[in-house]
Design a protein around this motif. Structure first.
Motif, short mmCIF file in Angstrom:
data_model
loop_
_atom_site.label_atom_id
_atom_site.label_comp_id
_atom_site.label_asym_id
_atom_site.label_seq_id
_atom_site.Cartn_x
_atom_site.Cartn_y
_atom_site.Cartn_z
N TYR A 136 0.77 -1.27 0.04
CA TYR A 136 0.00 0.01 -0.02
C TYR A 136 0.78 1.35 0.01
CZ TYR A 136 -3.53 -3.31 1.49
OH TYR A 136 -4.50 -4.33 1.40
N LYS A 137 0.36 2.45 -0.84
CA LYS A 137 1.13 3.43 -0.68
C LYS A 137 0.23 4.54 0.16
CE LYS A 137 3.69 3.14 -5.13
NZ LYS A 137 4.05 3.64 -6.41
N VAL A 138 0.76 5.15 1.18
CA VAL A 138 0.06 5.90 2.10
C VAL A 138 0.87 7.26 1.99
CG1 VAL A 138 -1.02 4.04 3.08
CG2 VAL A 138 1.07 4.84 4.18
N ASP A 139 0.24 8.17 2.84
CA ASP A 139 0.79 9.70 3.36
C ASP A 139 -0.24 9.93 4.47
OD1 ASP A 139 1.69 11.92 3.73
OD2 ASP A 139 1.81 12.77 1.69
N ALA A 168 -4.13 5.32 0.74
CA ALA A 168 -4.65 5.96 1.94
C ALA A 168 -4.01 7.27 2.12
CB ALA A 168 -4.40 4.88 3.08
N ILE A 169 -4.73 8.26 2.95
CA ILE A 169 -4.04 9.29 3.46
C ILE A 169 -4.55 9.66 4.60
CG2 ILE A 169 -3.69 10.38 1.03
CD1 ILE A 169 -6.19 12.24 1.72
N SER A 170 -3.82 10.58 5.45
CA SER A 170 -4.43 11.08 6.78
C SER A 170 -4.00 12.46 6.84
CB SER A 170 -3.82 10.26 8.14
OG SER A 170 -4.28 10.75 9.12
N VAL A 171 -5.13 13.29 7.29
CA VAL A 171 -4.96 14.85 7.39
C VAL A 171 -4.54 15.04 8.98
CG1 VAL A 171 -5.87 17.00 7.38
CG2 VAL A 171 -6.07 15.48 5.48
N THR A 172 -3.34 15.28 9.42
CA THR A 172 -3.14 15.40 10.87
C THR A 172 -2.73 16.86 11.11
OG1 THR A 172 -0.72 14.83 10.29
CG2 THR A 172 -2.18 13.19 10.81
N ASP A 173 -3.90 17.76 11.07
CA ASP A 173 -3.67 19.19 11.43
C ASP A 173 -3.48 19.23 12.73
OD1 ASP A 173 -4.51 20.08 8.86
OD2 ASP A 173 -6.36 20.14 9.19
N PHE A 174 -2.78 20.49 13.17
CA PHE A 174 -2.44 20.78 14.48
C PHE A 174 -3.76 21.36 15.42
CE2 PHE A 174 1.72 20.82 12.74
CZ PHE A 174 2.65 20.40 13.73
N TYR A 175 -4.01 20.62 16.22
CA TYR A 175 -5.14 20.97 17.26
C TYR A 175 -6.60 21.45 16.41
CZ TYR A 175 -0.96 22.76 19.29
OH TYR A 175 0.21 22.94 19.78
N ASP A 176 -6.87 20.66 15.16
CA ASP A 176 -8.00 21.21 14.63
C ASP A 176 -8.56 19.87 13.87
OD1 ASP A 176 -10.02 22.09 13.28
OD2 ASP A 176 -9.29 23.72 12.47
N ALA A 177 -9.80 19.51 14.18
CA ALA A 177 -10.06 18.24 13.15
C ALA A 177 -11.40 18.54 12.52
CB ALA A 177 -10.70 17.07 14.39
N VAL A 237 -9.54 6.21 -2.48
CA VAL A 237 -8.62 6.51 -1.37
C VAL A 237 -9.04 6.63 -0.08
CG1 VAL A 237 -7.18 8.57 -0.70
CG2 VAL A 237 -7.34 8.23 -3.12
N LYS A 238 -8.76 5.75 0.96
CA LYS A 238 -9.26 5.61 2.13
C LYS A 238 -8.38 6.83 2.91
CE LYS A 238 -11.11 1.61 3.54
NZ LYS A 238 -12.38 1.51 3.57
N VAL A 239 -9.53 7.58 3.98
CA VAL A 239 -9.03 8.50 4.71
C VAL A 239 -8.85 8.13 6.28
CG1 VAL A 239 -9.80 10.84 5.61
CG2 VAL A 239 -9.94 10.38 3.27
N PHE A 240 -8.09 8.23 6.91
CA PHE A 240 -7.51 7.90 8.30
C PHE A 240 -7.94 9.15 8.84
CE2 PHE A 240 -5.95 4.23 6.35
CZ PHE A 240 -6.88 3.06 6.74
N PRO A 247 -9.73 5.54 14.35
CA PRO A 247 -10.55 4.68 13.46
C PRO A 247 -11.14 5.35 12.38
CG PRO A 247 -10.92 4.06 15.61
CD PRO A 247 -10.18 5.17 15.62
N GLU A 248 -11.12 4.80 11.15
CA GLU A 248 -11.66 5.50 9.83
C GLU A 248 -13.31 6.10 10.09
OE1 GLU A 248 -12.28 2.95 6.47
OE2 GLU A 248 -11.06 2.01 7.66
N HIS A 249 -13.72 5.56 11.25
CA HIS A 249 -15.29 5.90 11.15
C HIS A 249 -15.47 7.26 12.06
CE1 HIS A 249 -14.78 3.30 14.67
NE2 HIS A 249 -15.71 4.24 15.36
N TYR A 250 -14.45 7.49 12.73
CA TYR A 250 -14.28 8.84 13.44
C TYR A 250 -14.47 10.08 12.77
CZ TYR A 250 -12.97 7.06 18.02
OH TYR A 250 -12.92 6.03 19.31
#
Length: 118
Positions: free
Chosen positions: A22-25, A59-68, A83-86, A108-111
């Motif tokens: 899998y290729k992920v960022d 798959a990707i994941s957005v990991t912002d500082f203090y903000d969801a 593309v899956k989002v975590f 978890p991806e459902h969050y």
């Protein structure tokens, strides 16, 4: 003609007996993160998902500082893509004398925004 593997690709080991990789960022920042250049009036969530697909990411994941708050928009944008989002967050902490520890957290991806803000 055979495609020559990059140095990084040749180091990635197969993670299952089926040979699927899998290729992920997992550390993408959105316009909600501090220091990100924003594009006024444009929702960048679909653009981020499209770009991930163009780059061949699974798959990707957005990991912002203090903000969801960007997570829900990103999940909606990815509903029509492969593309899956975590969901994730980047948090700053202080441990003993080290005052700038960055923790990259994944959920978890459902969050969604609500669960991450809690």
């Amino acid at each position: 003609m055979l495609k020559k593997k990059s140095k990084l690709e040749s180091k990635i080991k197969k993670s299952s007996s089926r040979g699927k990789t899998y290729k992920v960022d997992l550390r993408i920042h959105s316009p909600n993160s501090l220091g990100y250049l924003t594009i006024k009036g444009l929702d960048t969530a679909p653009a981020l998902v499209k770009l991930a697909g163009v780059k061949g990411l699974d798959a990707i994941s957005v990991t912002d500082f203090y903000d969801a708050s960007f997570i829900d928009r990103l999940k909606i944008a990815s509903s029509t893509e492969k593309v899956k989002v975590f969901p994730g967050l980047a948090l700053r902490a202080q441990l003993d004398v080290c005052d700038d520890v960055i923790l990259t957290t994944f959920f978890p991806e459902h969050y969604g925004t609500l669960e991450l803000n809690e």
